[in-house]
Design a protein around this motif. Structure first.
Motif, PDB file in Angstrom:
ATOM      1  N   SER A 148       0.907  -1.083  -0.023  1.00 59.97           N
ATOM      2  CA  SER A 148       0.040  -0.005  -0.116  1.00 59.97           C
ATOM      3  C   SER A 148       0.835   1.104   0.042  1.00 59.97           C
ATOM      4  O   SER A 148       0.858   2.149   0.894  1.00 59.97           O
ATOM      5  CB  SER A 148      -0.816   0.040   1.230  1.00 59.97           C
ATOM      6  OG  SER A 148      -2.227   0.889   1.258  1.00 59.97           O
ATOM      7  N   ASP A 160       3.987   0.483   6.767  1.00 64.70           N
ATOM      8  CA  ASP A 160       4.198  -0.595   7.898  1.00 64.70           C
ATOM      9  C   ASP A 160       5.500  -1.253   7.773  1.00 64.70           C
ATOM     10  O   ASP A 160       5.612  -2.238   7.168  1.00 64.70           O
ATOM     11  CB  ASP A 160       2.936  -1.803   7.775  1.00 64.70           C
ATOM     12  CG  ASP A 160       3.150  -2.676   8.687  1.00 64.70           C
ATOM     13  OD1 ASP A 160       3.603  -2.899   9.538  1.00 64.70           O
ATOM     14  OD2 ASP A 160       1.818  -3.520   8.684  1.00 64.70           O
ATOM     15  N   ALA A 203      -0.755   4.714   0.523  1.00 65.30           N
ATOM     16  CA  ALA A 203      -1.891   4.835   1.283  1.00 65.30           C
ATOM     17  C   ALA A 203      -1.608   6.064   2.512  1.00 65.30           C
ATOM     18  O   ALA A 203      -0.359   6.512   2.592  1.00 65.30           O
ATOM     19  CB  ALA A 203      -1.743   3.522   2.316  1.00 65.30           C
ATOM     20  N   PRO A 204      -2.665   6.576   2.799  1.00 66.51           N
ATOM     21  CA  PRO A 204      -2.508   7.873   3.763  1.00 66.51           C
ATOM     22  C   PRO A 204      -1.799   7.359   5.194  1.00 66.51           C
ATOM     23  O   PRO A 204      -1.382   8.171   5.788  1.00 66.51           O
ATOM     24  CB  PRO A 204      -3.850   8.481   3.892  1.00 66.51           C
ATOM     25  CG  PRO A 204      -4.629   7.325   3.798  1.00 66.51           C
ATOM     26  CD  PRO A 204      -3.937   6.532   2.540  1.00 66.51           C
ATOM     27  N   ALA A 205      -2.001   5.973   5.646  1.00 63.36           N
ATOM     28  CA  ALA A 205      -1.477   5.628   6.798  1.00 63.36           C
ATOM     29  C   ALA A 205      -0.016   5.484   6.795  1.00 63.36           C
ATOM     30  O   ALA A 205       0.494   5.295   5.615  1.00 63.36           O
ATOM     31  CB  ALA A 205      -2.207   4.340   7.088  1.00 63.36           C
ATOM     32  N   PRO A 206       0.724   5.420   7.889  1.00 56.30           N
ATOM     33  CA  PRO A 206       2.059   5.356   7.966  1.00 56.30           C
ATOM     34  C   PRO A 206       2.392   3.942   7.460  1.00 56.30           C
ATOM     35  O   PRO A 206       1.824   3.124   7.495  1.00 56.30           O
ATOM     36  CB  PRO A 206       2.363   5.279   9.530  1.00 56.30           C
ATOM     37  CG  PRO A 206       1.022   6.060  10.194  1.00 56.30           C
ATOM     38  CD  PRO A 206      -0.247   5.808   9.385  1.00 56.30           C
ATOM     39  N   SER A 257      -4.993   0.153   1.467  1.00 57.93           N
ATOM     40  CA  SER A 257      -5.574   0.462   2.887  1.00 57.93           C
ATOM     41  C   SER A 257      -5.348   1.646   3.749  1.00 57.93           C
ATOM     42  O   SER A 257      -4.783   2.556   3.258  1.00 57.93           O
ATOM     43  CB  SER A 257      -4.386  -0.584   3.910  1.00 57.93           C
ATOM     44  OG  SER A 257      -2.962  -0.086   3.609  1.00 57.93           O
ATOM     45  N   ASP A 258      -5.990   1.837   4.763  1.00 62.99           N
ATOM     46  CA  ASP A 258      -5.961   2.997   5.534  1.00 62.99           C
ATOM     47  C   ASP A 258      -6.049   2.406   7.052  1.00 62.99           C
ATOM     48  O   ASP A 258      -4.962   1.716   7.560  1.00 62.99           O
ATOM     49  CB  ASP A 258      -6.825   4.067   5.370  1.00 62.99           C
ATOM     50  CG  ASP A 258      -6.723   5.442   6.082  1.00 62.99           C
ATOM     51  OD1 ASP A 258      -5.632   5.517   6.708  1.00 62.99           O
ATOM     52  OD2 ASP A 258      -7.586   6.210   5.981  1.00 62.99           O
ATOM     53  N   ASP A 259      -7.227   2.520   7.824  1.00 62.50           N
ATOM     54  CA  ASP A 259      -7.300   1.802   8.943  1.00 62.50           C
ATOM     55  C   ASP A 259      -7.502   0.350   8.854  1.00 62.50           C
ATOM     56  O   ASP A 259      -7.325  -0.589   9.722  1.00 62.50           O
ATOM     57  CB  ASP A 259      -8.655   2.359   9.796  1.00 62.50           C
ATOM     58  CG  ASP A 259      -8.299   3.785  10.093  1.00 62.50           C
ATOM     59  OD1 ASP A 259      -7.206   4.243  10.324  1.00 62.50           O
ATOM     60  OD2 ASP A 259      -9.281   4.268  10.152  1.00 62.50           O
ATOM     61  N   TRP A 301      -2.689   2.182  -3.906  1.00 64.33           N
ATOM     62  CA  TRP A 301      -2.716   2.029  -2.289  1.00 64.33           C
ATOM     63  C   TRP A 301      -4.170   0.936  -2.045  1.00 64.33           C
ATOM     64  O   TRP A 301      -4.925   0.985  -2.927  1.00 64.33           O
ATOM     65  CB  TRP A 301      -2.988   3.118  -1.666  1.00 64.33           C
ATOM     66  CG  TRP A 301      -4.126   3.989  -1.969  1.00 64.33           C
ATOM     67  CD1 TRP A 301      -4.284   4.657  -3.264  1.00 64.33           C
ATOM     68  CD2 TRP A 301      -5.402   4.190  -1.314  1.00 64.33           C
ATOM     69  NE1 TRP A 301      -5.667   5.378  -3.448  1.00 64.33           N
ATOM     70  CE2 TRP A 301      -6.013   4.975  -2.108  1.00 64.33           C
ATOM     71  CE3 TRP A 301      -5.766   3.832   0.118  1.00 64.33           C
ATOM     72  CZ2 TRP A 301      -7.371   5.487  -1.475  1.00 64.33           C
ATOM     73  CZ3 TRP A 301      -6.972   4.302   0.305  1.00 64.33           C
ATOM     74  CH2 TRP A 301      -7.631   5.083  -0.268  1.00 64.33           C
TER      75      TRP A 301
END
Length: 282
Positions: A68, A76, A71-74, A103-105, A101
């Protein structure tokens, strides 16, 4: 950092349905196999033993599904380190991922397009550089199929070129995706190939797709490769030279011999392109 491909020739995407048929064959059926590492790195027992037996017989490449990268999430990083352990365990040099991307939460279970913007280029490139640092490998990103762009500050080709250049990574050229996108978004696939940076193309994917309408193709990997895509693969070889090429088939998986027929066709096109290249340089 590993900068060159660890595979060559014509490869086949490994799916669980192919474990037994491949294991029963004497000798190698393809020049390499490719897997999504997240589908195999936590597998043990009988399936794990079957997989390990194949890694001892075949060269392998990996094509991830869960990084991802846009993705906006950090990022992994624990997951990336797990990928590195898998690659190191099986002696795999090549790790590739989608320029998308997913995923997010939580996981979306689909590959979403990244906005074609300068800000997205900088964001993705920084994340790719971090992945490469952790993996201690140069990775390759795949040009993705998409159906509705999220933003068009840049064109698709401008976005791809900017990402791989600023990230200093390679390109996994999916020839079927170029064909699908060229119909869905009405551009010339040959001009698209001409605009790609030759030195970044590490290897290639080819697959089948679904015809939803005259002006709409869906990237499914669920059918045989069609003639216009084979022709586009020839055009790619003419521009970039013969690169390792992987046949993807994700469902409606036919008997292994049918897939091997397509593998043989890849080899024949590679041989033709190699002969043409030698003739030009003679």
């Amino acid at each position: 950092m590993t900068a060159v491909a660890g595979v060559r020739g014509a490869g086949l995407g490994l799916r669980r349905a192919l474990l037994a048929p491949l294991g029963e064959r004497r000798g190698a059926c393809a020049d390499f196999l490719e897997v999504a590492p997240e589908n195999w790195m936590r597998i043990g027992g009988r399936l794990g033993r079957q997989f390990r037996a194949l890694t001892e017989r075949y060269a392998f490449a990996t094509h991830g599904l869960s990084l991802s990268i846009g993705a906006p999430a950090p990022l992994d990083e624990a997951f990336v380190r797990e990928i590195k352990a898998f690659l190191d365990l099986h002696g795999i040099a090549d790790y590739t991922e989608h320029l998308t991307w997913c995923s997010d939460d939580g996981h979306l279970y689909d590959l979403m397009p990244i906005p074609f913007t300068e800000a997205a280029v900088d964001y993705v490139a920084a994340r790719v550089r971090r992945v490469q640092d952790i993996l201690e490998r140069r990775i390759a990103l795949e040009n993705a199929s998409y159906y509705a762009p999220l933003a068009t500050e840049l064109s698709e080709i401008e976005f791809i070129k900017a990402v791989v250049e600023r990230a200093d990574c390679d390109l996994l050229l999916d020839v079927n995706n170029v064909y699908v996108n060229s119909i869905n978004h009405r551009y010339d696939p040959l001009r698209f190939l001409d605009a790609l940076p030759r030195e970044r193309v590490r290897y290639m994917h080819i697959a089948g797709h679904y015809v939803e309408a005259e002006d709409l193709r869906v990237d499914t990997h669920g059918a045989s490769v069609i003639d216009p895509v084979w022709t586009l693969l020839q055009e790619a070889y003419a521009r970039f030279g013969v690169r390792p090429t992987l046949l993807e088939r994700d469902f409606n998986i036919p008997p292994l011999d049918t897939l091997l027929g397509e593998i043989d066709h890849i080899r024949s096109l590679q041989a033709q392109a190699g002969q043409a290249g030698r003739a030009v340089n003679a």
